[in-house]
Scaffold this motif. Structure first.
Motif, PDB file in Angstrom:
ATOM      1  N   ALA A   1       0.802  -1.160   0.142  1.00 41.62           N
ATOM      2  CA  ALA A   1      -0.104  -0.036   0.036  1.00 41.62           C
ATOM      3  C   ALA A   1       1.073   1.301  -0.117  1.00 41.62           C
ATOM      4  O   ALA A   1       0.238   2.296  -0.141  1.00 41.62           O
ATOM      5  N   LEU A   2       2.144   1.097   0.367  1.00 38.27           N
ATOM      6  CA  LEU A   2       2.966   2.369   0.530  1.00 38.27           C
ATOM      7  C   LEU A   2       2.834   3.075  -0.966  1.00 38.27           C
ATOM      8  O   LEU A   2       2.917   4.491  -0.639  1.00 38.27           O
ATOM      9  N   PRO A   3       3.137   2.595  -1.821  1.00 36.94           N
ATOM     10  CA  PRO A   3       3.281   3.332  -3.185  1.00 36.94           C
ATOM     11  C   PRO A   3       1.923   4.270  -3.571  1.00 36.94           C
ATOM     12  O   PRO A   3       2.199   5.185  -4.401  1.00 36.94           O
ATOM     13  N   PHE A   4       0.826   3.881  -2.964  1.00 37.58           N
ATOM     14  CA  PHE A   4      -0.454   4.524  -3.461  1.00 37.58           C
ATOM     15  C   PHE A   4      -1.136   5.276  -2.285  1.00 37.58           C
ATOM     16  O   PHE A   4      -2.160   5.898  -2.369  1.00 37.58           O
ATOM     17  N   VAL A   5      -0.625   5.529  -1.070  1.00 43.70           N
ATOM     18  CA  VAL A   5      -0.995   6.178  -0.143  1.00 43.70           C
ATOM     19  C   VAL A   5      -1.327   7.778  -0.366  1.00 43.70           C
ATOM     20  O   VAL A   5      -2.132   8.406   0.338  1.00 43.70           O
TER      21      VAL A   5
END
Length: 478
Positions: A418-422
């Motif tokens: 999820a980190l790349p899309f937060v």
């Protein structure tokens, strides 16, 4: 008419004009040089003939007669004519002699000679002792054009005028041959030019037509259209630029579709909740004594709708550049402290420990409202996802001409995938600390826009199940 034919014709016309002009200039220069060479060569040759003919005149004078008056002896006359004919045969030049009045007494040619005497001005010029050299008919002496060299001669006590002439037909023939060669060369070159122009135009217009076709598909709504990257460097760069633009448009179109779907979903959920509770109160499904409780939920959902709409308006204004930036120098810790104090009650209720506040002033150059909104959104998420007894810590330090700010909290953290899309719009992930299923999913996206407008960058770090950290940079102040 196709674009390719137009470009081919323009290429051919331009190059053909340049080639024809170039050949014409070369032909003119060559003609002038050739004419000058012919004149000089004829002048030298005719002067050499005059030298030999002058010696012959002196030889004839030894017989008691000169060639400036009629010869009484027929044998001597024939002997003299034979001597001059020998010069004509060997050199191709015509020799003739005129007396002091300009009357021609003897000549080795007949068909081109008229009965006209030598003009007096030419005789006067020769009387000065200088050789003459003329081109043309020599004042009507010839029917055609000749190169003529002449000098005054004295032999046996008599004075006369000796001339040697050569027809100008050789130059005319050479000029005709040159013009013919020029015409043939020009035709061959233009034929080759037309072939080369067609090939070159095809190489240029082929990629352009491919790009045009891709542009037509793109204009009709096919965002997958791409142009082949080939041809010369400039056309390849053009195709690459077009493809990059098409890719961005495709991304924007996909984002727009996703954005509209997310908006519909985000608006539908609270509106469905509101409608259900209100209908339940109206039709009696919800007992009157529970109305107050459900009206509180309706109020909460209405507030959520208001925040969602406001956030969308804020994003629209920010991305359109309609929000003015009022940057100034001020202390970063002042904003961080104000945000923490405004959420003091929630922090106490959640039994959360705050660490890292305070310290010496750290000056930044940014819009205070922008920074306040960024810190508020991050701290708001941290409070939501920090468990009781957890920690929210703050840190900031200067790196070169930028200030790096870190806001970290303990808790579930963010899943690695999820980190790349937060920071994307409406992105939610139940285990992530920055996106709550009850939020709008726009808070961190607004943070990214505000930080970028302030001249900094922002990213998220996390160790799932332990902690989460948001790091952003701002320009240093003075």
């Amino acid at each position: 008419m196709s674009r390719r034919n137009t470009i081919s014709r323009e290429f051919f016309s331009t190059i053909a004009v340049v080639l024809v002009l170039g050949l014409s200039v070369m032909c003119a220069i060559q003609t002038a040089l050739s004419a000058a060479y012919f004149v000089q060569e004829r002048r030298t040759a005719l002067n050499d003939i005059l030298n030999g003919a002058s010696q012959l005149c002196e030889r004839f004078a030894e017989d008691g007669s000169v060639l400036t008056r009629p010869l009484d002896d027929e044998k001597a006359r024939e002997y003299a004519r034979s001597g001059f004919d020998l010069f004509t045969t060997s050199s191709g030049a015509v020799l003739f002699i005129a007396d002091e009045n300009g009357d021609v007494l003897l000549h080795t040619g007949s068909e081109d000679f008229t009965e006209q005497p030598i003009p007096a001005d030419i005789l006067a010029e020769m009387d000065s002792g200088e050789n003459i050299f003329k081109t043309g008919t020599l004042g009507g002496v010839y029917n055609g054009k000749y190169y003529t060299a002449g000098r005054r001669v004295e032999a046996g006590g008599y004075t006369g005028y000796l001339f040697a002439a050569s027809p100008m037909t050789a130059l005319a023939g050479y000029m005709g041959d040159m013009l013919a060669m020029f015409g043939i060369s020009a035709a061959a070159i233009l034929l080759l030019c037309s072939l080369l122009c067609w090939v070159l135009a095809k190489r240029i217009t082929g990629p352009i037509e491919d790009i045009s076709e891709a542009a037509r598909r793109l204009g009709s709504g096919d965002f997958t259209a791409r142009a082949p990257v080939d041809g010369c460097v400039e056309l390849a760069d053009f195709a690459t630029t077009f493809n990059n633009m098409a890719a961005r448009l495709q991304t924007i179109d996909n984002s727009r579709g996703q954005f509209m779907g997310n908006i519909a979903h985000e608006l539908r959920t609270p509106m469905t909740t509101i409608k259900g509770f209100i209908d339940g109160m109206l039709d009696g499904t919800i007992p009157p004594e529970e109305n107050q409780r459900y009206l509180a939920i309706v109020s909460q959902e209405t507030g959520r709708l208001a925040r969602l709409v406001q956030n969308m308006l804020d994003i629209t204004k920010l991305e359109a550049g309609e929000v003015p930036i009022h940057a100034k120098n001020y202390d970063l810790w002042q904003t961080v402290t104000d945000v923490v104090l405004s959420d003091e009650q929630r922090i106490e209720d959640g039994k959360i420990d705050i660490q890292g506040l305070g310290g010496p002033p750290l000056m930044i150059y940014a819009d205070p409202d922008f920074v306040h909104q960024v810190v508020y959104n991050i701290v708001d998420n941290a409070i939501k996802f920090t468990p009781a007894g957890g920690v929210i810590s703050f840190a900031a330090e200067k790196h070169g001409n930028m200030v790096e700010v870190r806001i970290e909290n303990t808790g579930a953290g963010i899943a690695p995938e999820a980190l790349p899309f937060v920071f994307e719009r409406f992105y939610k992930e139940d285990r992530s600390r920055g996106m709550n299923t009850r939020g709008s999913g726009l808070g961190l996206h607004i943070c990214k826009i505000l930080i970028n407008l302030s001249g900094g960058q922002i990213h998220a770090e996390s160790e799932e199940g332990k902690w989460c950290r948001f790091v952003f940079t701002l320009p240093c102040g003075q």
